[in-house]
Each structure stands twice: as C-alpha cells, then as structure tokens.
Design a protein around this motif. Structure first.
Motif, PDB file in Angstrom:
ATOM      1  N   UNK A  72      45.544  47.245  41.746  1.00 28.53           N
ATOM      2  CA  UNK A  72      44.257  47.592  40.825  1.00 28.53           C
ATOM      3  C   UNK A  72      44.638  46.930  39.519  1.00 28.53           C
ATOM      4  N   UNK A  73      45.576  46.990  38.935  1.00 28.14           N
ATOM      5  CA  UNK A  73      46.196  46.400  37.554  1.00 28.14           C
ATOM      6  C   UNK A  73      45.878  44.921  37.840  1.00 28.14           C
ATOM      7  N   UNK A  74      46.279  44.451  38.904  1.00 24.53           N
ATOM      8  CA  UNK A  74      46.377  42.758  38.929  1.00 24.53           C
ATOM      9  C   UNK A  74      45.039  42.596  39.056  1.00 24.53           C
ATOM     10  N   UNK A  75      43.980  43.301  39.638  1.00 23.93           N
ATOM     11  CA  UNK A  75      42.685  42.981  39.858  1.00 23.93           C
ATOM     12  C   UNK A  75      41.789  43.291  38.261  1.00 23.93           C
ATOM     13  N   UNK A  76      42.178  44.113  37.715  1.00 15.36           N
ATOM     14  CA  UNK A  76      41.810  44.307  36.172  1.00 15.36           C
ATOM     15  C   UNK A  76      42.114  43.373  35.266  1.00 15.36           C
ATOM     16  N   UNK A  77      43.226  42.871  35.205  1.00 15.73           N
ATOM     17  CA  UNK A  77      43.736  41.599  34.502  1.00 15.73           C
ATOM     18  C   UNK A  77      42.998  40.411  34.873  1.00 15.73           C
ATOM     19  N   UNK A  78      42.726  40.358  36.045  1.00 19.00           N
ATOM     20  CA  UNK A  78      42.042  39.129  36.591  1.00 19.00           C
ATOM     21  C   UNK A  78      40.542  39.089  36.005  1.00 19.00           C
ATOM     22  N   UNK A  79      40.066  40.226  36.391  1.00 19.50           N
ATOM     23  CA  UNK A  79      38.430  40.210  35.611  1.00 19.50           C
ATOM     24  C   UNK A  79      38.239  40.274  34.515  1.00 19.50           C
ATOM     25  N   UNK A  80      39.202  40.797  33.518  1.00 15.90           N
ATOM     26  CA  UNK A  80      38.847  41.070  32.328  1.00 15.90           C
ATOM     27  C   UNK A  80      39.426  39.669  31.493  1.00 15.90           C
ATOM     28  N   UNK A  81      40.512  38.989  31.744  1.00  8.96           N
ATOM     29  CA  UNK A  81      40.734  37.814  31.128  1.00  8.96           C
ATOM     30  C   UNK A  81      40.099  36.865  31.472  1.00  8.96           C
ATOM     31  N   UNK A  82      39.431  36.725  32.919  1.00  5.28           N
ATOM     32  CA  UNK A  82      38.494  35.845  33.020  1.00  5.28           C
ATOM     33  C   UNK A  82      37.202  35.930  32.239  1.00  5.28           C
ATOM     34  N   UNK A  83      36.793  37.316  32.104  1.00  2.20           N
ATOM     35  CA  UNK A  83      35.632  37.612  31.246  1.00  2.20           C
ATOM     36  C   UNK A  83      35.829  37.143  29.661  1.00  2.20           C
ATOM     37  N   UNK A  84      36.953  37.313  29.145  1.00  3.70           N
ATOM     38  CA  UNK A  84      37.497  37.034  27.743  1.00  3.70           C
ATOM     39  C   UNK A  84      37.371  35.631  27.659  1.00  3.70           C
TER      40      UNK A  84
END
Length: 305
Positions: A72-84
C-alpha cells in the motif's frame, strides 16, 4: 491450458481494461482532486473485498497484513509522485518515465534477489522502452524536478510489482489486498487533508479533502472500485503467483497502448505514425519475451555455419 497461460491472458485483459479507464477518470478528475478521488476509490474497494472475505470465512493474519501495508505504501508513492510530476513537466514525459519500470523491474530482481536477466527479458525491455518513448509523443528528456519525481514514481511502481510477486506466493491474497487498499485510502486521505488543492466543482469538506456531489461520481466510484481495483488487482496479484515480475511489468505496459487506441477510436484523439509504430514495438517486445529467442538464434546460426 496451463496456469501460466491463463495468468498471461488474464493480465493482458486487465492491462487493456485499465487503459479503457483513462478517458472516464480524466473526466472525473476535472471535478474532484486526485487524492480525494483515490480515497473513495480504494476505501470502497477495501470494504467490498473485506465483505467478500468475511462471507467466505477468511481471517486476518499478521504476515499478509504486514505485507499488504508495505504494498500500500509503494502504491501510494507511485500515485502521488506521479501526480506531483505532472505539475512540473509534460504528461507525455511522465508517461514515458513511469513506463521505464519495465527496465527497472528486471534490474531490481537482480540486485534484490540475485535473479539473473535473460536475453529475452533485456531485449524485450529495451524494445518496450523505445516503443513507449514513441507512443508517449515526448520530444526529449531533461532531468528536471518533474522528471525526478516521475522517476521516483517509476521505482515505487517497480517495487510494487516485484514485491507483489514475492508476497502473493506467501500470503492470503484477500488480506494482502484489503490491507493494501485500506493503507492506500488512509494515506490519500492524509494527503488530501493537508496537501491537496480543492477543485472548483466539488464540495470542500476539510483542507483539500472534498467530494463531488453528482450521480456521475457515484457511478464512477462504483465502476473503478469494482472493476478497475477489486477485480483488476485481484487478477494481477493472482497472476503474479505464476508469472515473474519481469513478465508482469512487460504485459502491463499494454495499458498505455490500450489507452492510446481507445482515445483514438472513442475520444477522437490523434495518433501519429510514430505513436502507432511505438505501440507495435511494445506488442513485439511482449512477443519476443514469450519466445525462446536465444534457442532460435542458436538453431539459425547452426544451419548457416
């Protein structure tokens, strides 16, 4: 048909289906910010899967819960850094860099688990990256802030694929996904509350956390939660029991190919000849990875010499 063949066909179907969600999600994000949408999507997904697991008598265990939180942490980092990353560079550049996970995954497998790379995997990854470069339509790359953020996202995505392959074989898939989805919803809620910017079309609840009061929002949340999250991630996780992370990352790169062609045929978006050629290269890369190319080359050279 073997389990491996079923896993490949299932993963191809999921990659194409994920590509089909690009257009409706793009419409959705014009009315609600990204973390708020992701919170509702993954919270509903977690609740639905928890209800299913409760009905069939599955109980939580520490190992599956712990590994689910990590994913879940890996998934969150993927989505958020992509958005940023999208805030600081072109979307085509972000799409290309995220797609570099197809190269990152086999090298992570080597450095973390000492699994050697096959010739087919290297050739397929290189061709896929070239195809993705053409498909994304980016004219060039520079290592700016947006590119660095996108690269972090690509590594997070690659780590998610690599460790899903490991954890799926040692955990209960239901618990692994439930804790993963709850972790994702919790982290996106925190992000929305303190870091997100409210949009104009939604009801702001607190900080940057908001909800879009529309029937279309309900339809999209149900659609993405059921089909693009619960079913899709269950199939991916189940498939990775029989497939290597390298095979998984290469098949999943069909997602932007699917999105491109659906956008062309349904969304009236334009595809250049270079982009079409890039899509062909990606499909060829997947076929090369499935063929025993090394054995074919040896036979071919023996016949000649």
């Amino acid at each position: 048909m073997t389990n491996t063949q079923i896993a490949k066909i299932s993963l191809i179907t999921i990659a194409i289906a994920w590509g089909a969600t690009f257009l409706p999600i793009q419409y959705m994000l014009k009315n609600i910010n990204v973390p708020s949408f992701l919170f509702f999507r993954f919270l509903i997904s977690a609740i639905l899967l928890w209800i299913i697991s409760f009905k069939i008598g599955i109980k939580f265990d520490k190992t599956s819960t712990k590994f689910g939180i990590i994913l879940g942490v890996f998934m969150f980092l993927d989505f958020m850094f992509q958005t940023y990353g999208l805030n600081y560079t072109f979307s085509s550049t972000v799409a290309f860099i995220i797609g570099l996970n197809v190269v990152i995954v086999p090298f992570l497998m080597y450095f973390i688990f000492k699994i050697h790379l096959s010739f087919n995997a290297i050739l397929g990854a290189v061709m896929a990256v070239l195809g993705l470069f053409l498909l994304s339509g980016t004219s060039g790359l520079r290592l700016g802030f947006g590119e660095v953020l996108s690269l972090i996202s690509a590594f997070a995505y690659a780590l998610h694929v690599v460790y899903t392959g490991r954890f799926a074989k040692a955990c209960n898939i239901y618990i692994l996904l439930i804790t993963q989805f709850f972790t994702m919803s919790f982290l996106t809620l925190i992000y929305a509350l303190f870091f997100a910017t409210p949009s104009k079309n939604s009801l702001n609840l607190f900080g940057g956390f908001e909800i879009w009061l529309s029937v279309n929002f309900v339809y999209m949340i149900i659609f993405t939660a059921v089909f693009a999250t619960v079913i899709a991630f269950f199939v991916q996780t189940k498939a990775q029991i029989y497939l290597t992370p390298t095979q998984t990352s290469l098949i999943l790169i069909l997602e932007p190919v699917s999105a491109g062609f659906i956008g062309y045929f349904i969304g009236n978006e334009l595809l250049s000849k270079a982009q079409i050629f890039g899509a062909i290269l990606i499909i060829t890369a997947i076929l090369i990875n499935e063929l025993n190319l090394t054995k074919f080359i040896r036979k071919f050279t023996r016949r000649i010499f």
